[in-house]
Design a protein around this motif. Structure first.
Motif, PDB file in Angstrom:
ATOM      1  N   VAL A 293       0.775  -1.291   0.120  1.00  0.00           N
ATOM      2  CA  VAL A 293       0.045   0.107  -0.098  1.00  0.00           C
ATOM      3  C   VAL A 293       0.963   1.255   0.138  1.00  0.00           C
ATOM      4  N   LEU A 294       1.784   1.197   0.998  1.00  0.00           N
ATOM      5  CA  LEU A 294       2.709   2.443   0.837  1.00  0.00           C
ATOM      6  C   LEU A 294       3.542   2.670  -0.454  1.00  0.00           C
ATOM      7  N   LEU A 295       3.782   1.615  -1.032  1.00  0.00           N
ATOM      8  CA  LEU A 295       4.280   1.849  -2.712  1.00  0.00           C
ATOM      9  C   LEU A 295       3.270   2.331  -3.633  1.00  0.00           C
ATOM     10  N   ALA A 296       2.222   2.059  -3.437  1.00  0.00           N
ATOM     11  CA  ALA A 296       1.071   2.449  -4.307  1.00  0.00           C
ATOM     12  C   ALA A 296       0.717   4.004  -3.734  1.00  0.00           C
ATOM     13  N   LEU A 297       0.962   4.308  -2.742  1.00  0.00           N
ATOM     14  CA  LEU A 297       0.994   5.677  -2.318  1.00  0.00           C
ATOM     15  C   LEU A 297       2.146   6.634  -2.335  1.00  0.00           C
ATOM     16  N   ALA A 298       3.111   6.045  -2.825  1.00  0.00           N
ATOM     17  CA  ALA A 298       4.598   6.782  -2.725  1.00  0.00           C
ATOM     18  C   ALA A 298       4.683   7.893  -3.684  1.00  0.00           C
ATOM     19  N   GLY A 299       4.030   8.087  -5.038  1.00  0.00           N
ATOM     20  CA  GLY A 299       4.130   9.033  -5.635  1.00  0.00           C
ATOM     21  C   GLY A 299       5.403   9.460  -6.118  1.00  0.00           C
ATOM     22  N   HIS A 300       5.886  10.672  -5.970  1.00  0.00           N
ATOM     23  CA  HIS A 300       7.104  10.979  -6.376  1.00  0.00           C
ATOM     24  C   HIS A 300       8.215  11.705  -5.256  1.00  0.00           C
ATOM     25  N   THR A 301       7.874  11.022  -4.019  1.00  0.00           N
ATOM     26  CA  THR A 301       8.434  11.382  -2.996  1.00  0.00           C
ATOM     27  C   THR A 301       9.627   9.995  -2.692  1.00  0.00           C
ATOM     28  N   LEU A 302      10.885  10.457  -2.589  1.00  0.00           N
ATOM     29  CA  LEU A 302      11.923   9.316  -2.436  1.00  0.00           C
ATOM     30  C   LEU A 302      11.773   8.702  -0.905  1.00  0.00           C
ATOM     31  N   TRP A 303      11.641   9.524   0.233  1.00  0.00           N
ATOM     32  CA  TRP A 303      11.545   8.830   1.373  1.00  0.00           C
ATOM     33  C   TRP A 303      10.379   8.009   1.509  1.00  0.00           C
ATOM     34  N   HIS A 304       9.169   8.087   0.937  1.00  0.00           N
ATOM     35  CA  HIS A 304       7.921   7.246   0.626  1.00  0.00           C
ATOM     36  C   HIS A 304       8.600   5.879   0.018  1.00  0.00           C
ATOM     37  N   PHE A 305       9.288   5.947  -0.849  1.00  0.00           N
ATOM     38  CA  PHE A 305       9.856   4.575  -1.491  1.00  0.00           C
ATOM     39  C   PHE A 305      10.891   4.002  -0.569  1.00  0.00           C
ATOM     40  N   VAL A 306      11.530   4.715   0.216  1.00  0.00           N
ATOM     41  CA  VAL A 306      12.592   4.075   1.367  1.00  0.00           C
ATOM     42  C   VAL A 306      11.823   3.497   1.954  1.00  0.00           C
ATOM     43  N   LEU A 307      10.707   4.064   2.835  1.00  0.00           N
ATOM     44  CA  LEU A 307      10.024   3.367   3.766  1.00  0.00           C
ATOM     45  C   LEU A 307       9.526   2.223   3.401  1.00  0.00           C
ATOM     46  N   ALA A 308       8.800   2.304   2.260  1.00  0.00           N
ATOM     47  CA  ALA A 308       8.203   0.957   1.742  1.00  0.00           C
ATOM     48  C   ALA A 308       8.879   0.021   1.450  1.00  0.00           C
ATOM     49  N   LEU A 309      10.023   0.365   0.809  1.00  0.00           N
ATOM     50  CA  LEU A 309      10.992  -0.869   0.788  1.00  0.00           C
ATOM     51  C   LEU A 309      11.673  -1.605   1.858  1.00  0.00           C
ATOM     52  N   PHE A 310      11.838  -0.614   2.906  1.00  0.00           N
ATOM     53  CA  PHE A 310      12.250  -0.986   4.200  1.00  0.00           C
ATOM     54  C   PHE A 310      11.251  -1.997   4.595  1.00  0.00           C
ATOM     55  N   VAL A 311       9.935  -1.724   4.853  1.00  0.00           N
ATOM     56  CA  VAL A 311       8.925  -2.485   5.268  1.00  0.00           C
ATOM     57  C   VAL A 311       8.845  -3.652   4.404  1.00  0.00           C
ATOM     58  N   TYR A 312       9.046  -3.599   3.206  1.00  0.00           N
ATOM     59  CA  TYR A 312       8.648  -4.772   2.306  1.00  0.00           C
ATOM     60  C   TYR A 312       9.858  -5.854   2.491  1.00  0.00           C
ATOM     61  N   PHE A 313      11.097  -5.539   2.720  1.00  0.00           N
ATOM     62  CA  PHE A 313      12.248  -6.325   2.761  1.00  0.00           C
ATOM     63  C   PHE A 313      12.008  -6.954   4.234  1.00  0.00           C
ATOM     64  N   MET A 314      11.741  -6.381   4.983  1.00  0.00           N
ATOM     65  CA  MET A 314      11.829  -6.668   6.484  1.00  0.00           C
ATOM     66  C   MET A 314      10.696  -7.958   6.510  1.00  0.00           C
ATOM     67  N   ALA A 315       9.584  -7.712   5.848  1.00  0.00           N
ATOM     68  CA  ALA A 315       8.668  -8.945   5.553  1.00  0.00           C
ATOM     69  C   ALA A 315       8.959 -10.012   4.786  1.00  0.00           C
ATOM     70  N   PHE A 316       9.405  -9.689   3.554  1.00  0.00           N
ATOM     71  CA  PHE A 316       9.952 -10.836   2.657  1.00  0.00           C
ATOM     72  C   PHE A 316      11.007 -11.613   3.480  1.00  0.00           C
ATOM     73  N   ASN A 317      11.962 -10.977   3.924  1.00  0.00           N
ATOM     74  CA  ASN A 317      13.068 -11.757   4.523  1.00  0.00           C
ATOM     75  C   ASN A 317      12.618 -12.673   5.707  1.00  0.00           C
ATOM     76  N   ALA A 367       0.682   1.730 -12.589  1.00  0.00           N
ATOM     77  CA  ALA A 367       1.926   1.208 -11.523  1.00  0.00           C
ATOM     78  C   ALA A 367       1.198   0.851 -10.295  1.00  0.00           C
ATOM     79  N   GLU A 368       0.278   1.879  -9.783  1.00  0.00           N
ATOM     80  CA  GLU A 368      -0.462   1.732  -8.451  1.00  0.00           C
ATOM     81  C   GLU A 368      -1.239   0.536  -8.437  1.00  0.00           C
ATOM     82  N   ALA A 369      -1.797   0.373  -9.547  1.00  0.00           N
ATOM     83  CA  ALA A 369      -2.558  -1.151  -9.846  1.00  0.00           C
ATOM     84  C   ALA A 369      -1.866  -2.287  -9.265  1.00  0.00           C
ATOM     85  N   VAL A 370      -0.755  -2.430  -9.639  1.00  0.00           N
ATOM     86  CA  VAL A 370       0.243  -3.507  -9.428  1.00  0.00           C
ATOM     87  C   VAL A 370       0.293  -3.679  -7.946  1.00  0.00           C
ATOM     88  N   PHE A 371       0.888  -2.563  -7.304  1.00  0.00           N
ATOM     89  CA  PHE A 371       0.895  -2.715  -5.844  1.00  0.00           C
ATOM     90  C   PHE A 371      -0.279  -2.910  -5.079  1.00  0.00           C
TER      91      PHE A 371
END
Length: 457
Positions: A293-317, A367-371
């Motif tokens: 959901v965070l990836l879908a809402l990240a828009g054009h903001t870098l720190w949104h992508f960083v936060l989303a990827l941090f949460v994603y990789f923590m869950a994935f691993n 792109a948002e539909a993918v996430f």
């Protein structure tokens, strides 16, 4: 067995495990390093569309899903090493086809050919042949660590290598890595194959596919790898187009989020060991949903992508670490190898579906539909998972029955022994396959029942 013989056996086990981990790592690094760059470089190929880019990313997963079980069965008949070499040769050939192609269709063919070398089941079977039950958990953990390390290194180094070598150079690098893996495979022992699971194949598959807990875990690994593949059909393009990050900068971003997410994951692994895996697993799936959901809402903001990827990789691993051990616990007696085969098939099927779904949604919706689609599938998994209770940590045992023992009576008497939770009698081979809780097992009663008690190979 003398102390010297035991030491020699341990050395053989360690050497073989290290060699198999190296084969796995070389091959998976070659596959994974395409993931963070192909959405960008693949768009330059003749005939490329988002859907076909997703197909190229996931094509190897479809072939892996289709051929894992056949490769394992062929290795039972013709030996492990020959099938390892055949699989790696297909991987090398596929890399060469993709490297020589300047159209998306040629790359899809090359990726499918790489995936046709479905050697994961052969490696797991060889571990069972060579490594004793006492050390097998550690061996499997080392294999898993090699895959995880390959994934992390590929995400970090893939963009850098692509900048230096280009897409064709990356595929030629997979040829080199596959050739090195073949060199390692030649040194791997090829013991006489012995049947690792006495139950007939039809009975094993019926027990595995009929087990609700295993179905939950198989769906889980399918959804997990589906979300990973679908997300990476889109992510590299978004990081480049919306944030203006070069592929070299992608590497720095992945390095930062992977290291920090791994450190954040460690306390949750400790909690899973102490308090049970299921609560932690549910939390991890919730984190997966939040990340998408965070990836879908990240828009054009870098720190949104960083936060989303941090949460994603923590869950994935975290889920990648928990799920295989839960499969081993949930598998009915005499079906562990088959359960792992179905699990691996589900994993690679998720890769293929993720590539197709990600490419289709990106091309036709956005792109948002993918996430959001990935988040929706993770919600379905969470709902299906919710009723699953904690799985006990059980061991497998094999009891050799005395000649002439009645199978039904033997099974009933074994189940009556404290600590024996499941007993399946294979009358044709004079064996009983047990799942036992060592904390409450009455070892003396079990030894009194039969003269020979062992752990399955």
């Amino acid at each position: 067995m003398t102390d010297a013989s035991r030491a020699a056996l341990r050395r053989t086990e360690m050497t073989t495990t290290g060699s198999l981990a190296a084969i796995f790592a070389l091959r998976m690094f070659g596959l994974f390093m395409i993931l963070p760059v192909f959405a960008v470089y693949g768009a330059r190929l003749e005939g490329a569309t988002p859907l076909l880019i997703g197909t190229a990313i996931g094509a190897y997963g479809l072939m892996q899903a289709m051929l894992q079980i056949p490769f394992g069965m062929l290795s039972d008949r013709f030996g492990r090493r020959p099938l390892l070499l055949v699989g790696l040769l297909l991987f090398v050939a596929g890399g060469a086809v993709a490297a020589l192609s300047d159209t998306i269709h040629g790359v899809i063919l090359g990726r499918a050919l790489q995936g046709a070398g479905a050697i994961a089941s052969v490696i797991m079977a060889l571990i069972g042949d060579v490594v004793s039950e006492r050390h097998r958990t550690r061996a499997m953990a080392l294999i898993g660590m090699s895959v995880g390390a390959s994934f992390i290194l590929a995400l970090i180094l893939g963009p850098v290598l692509a900048h230096w070598l280009g897409l064709s150079g990356l595929f030629w690098l997979t040829v080199v890595l596959g050739t090195l893996a073949m060199g390692v495979a030649v040194t791997v022992p090829s013991p006489q194959v012995r049947a690792s699971e006495p139950l007939p194949a039809r009975q094993r598959f019926a027990r595995v596919l009929g087990d609700r807990n295993l179905r939950r875990l198989d769906l889980g690994i399918l959804v997990l790898h589906l979300t990973m593949t679908a997300s990476f059909v889109v992510l590299p393009q978004l990081l480049k187009q919306r944030l203006g990050l070069s592929l070299d900068q992608h590497s720095l971003l992945y390095l930062a989020v992977l290291v920090t997410s791994f450190l954040a994951m460690v306390p949750m692994i400790i909690a899973a060991e102490r308090r049970g895996a299921m609560p932690v697993k549910r939390i991890a799936v919730c984190l997966l949903i939040v990340a998408e959901v965070l990836l879908a809402l990240a828009g054009h903001t870098l720190w949104h992508f960083v936060l989303a990827l941090f949460v994603y990789f923590m869950a994935f691993n975290l889920l990648e670490a928990l799920l295989p051990s839960l499969v081993g616990r949930a598998a009915p007696a005499g079906t562990r190898g088959t359960a792992m085969g179905v699990y691996s098939t589900s994993q690679f099927l998720g890769v293929f579906i993720g590539g197709q779904l990600g490419g289709a949604l990106y091309q036709w919706v956005g792109a948002e539909a993918v996430f959001l689609g990935c988040a929706g599938l993770a919600v379905v998994w969470l709902l299906y998972l919710w009723g699953m209770g904690e799985l006990p940590k059980l061991d497998n045992r094999v009891v050799r029955l005395e000649a002439g023992q009645d199978p039904g009576d033997a099974a009933a008497r074994l189940r009556a022994i404290p600590g024996v939770l499941e007993a399946v009698v294979v009358a044709e081979q004079g064996l009983a396959l047990l799942k036992v809780d060592n904390r409450s097992l009455d070892e003396q009663a079990l030894l009194a029942f039969a003269g020979e008690v062992s752990e399955p190979s």
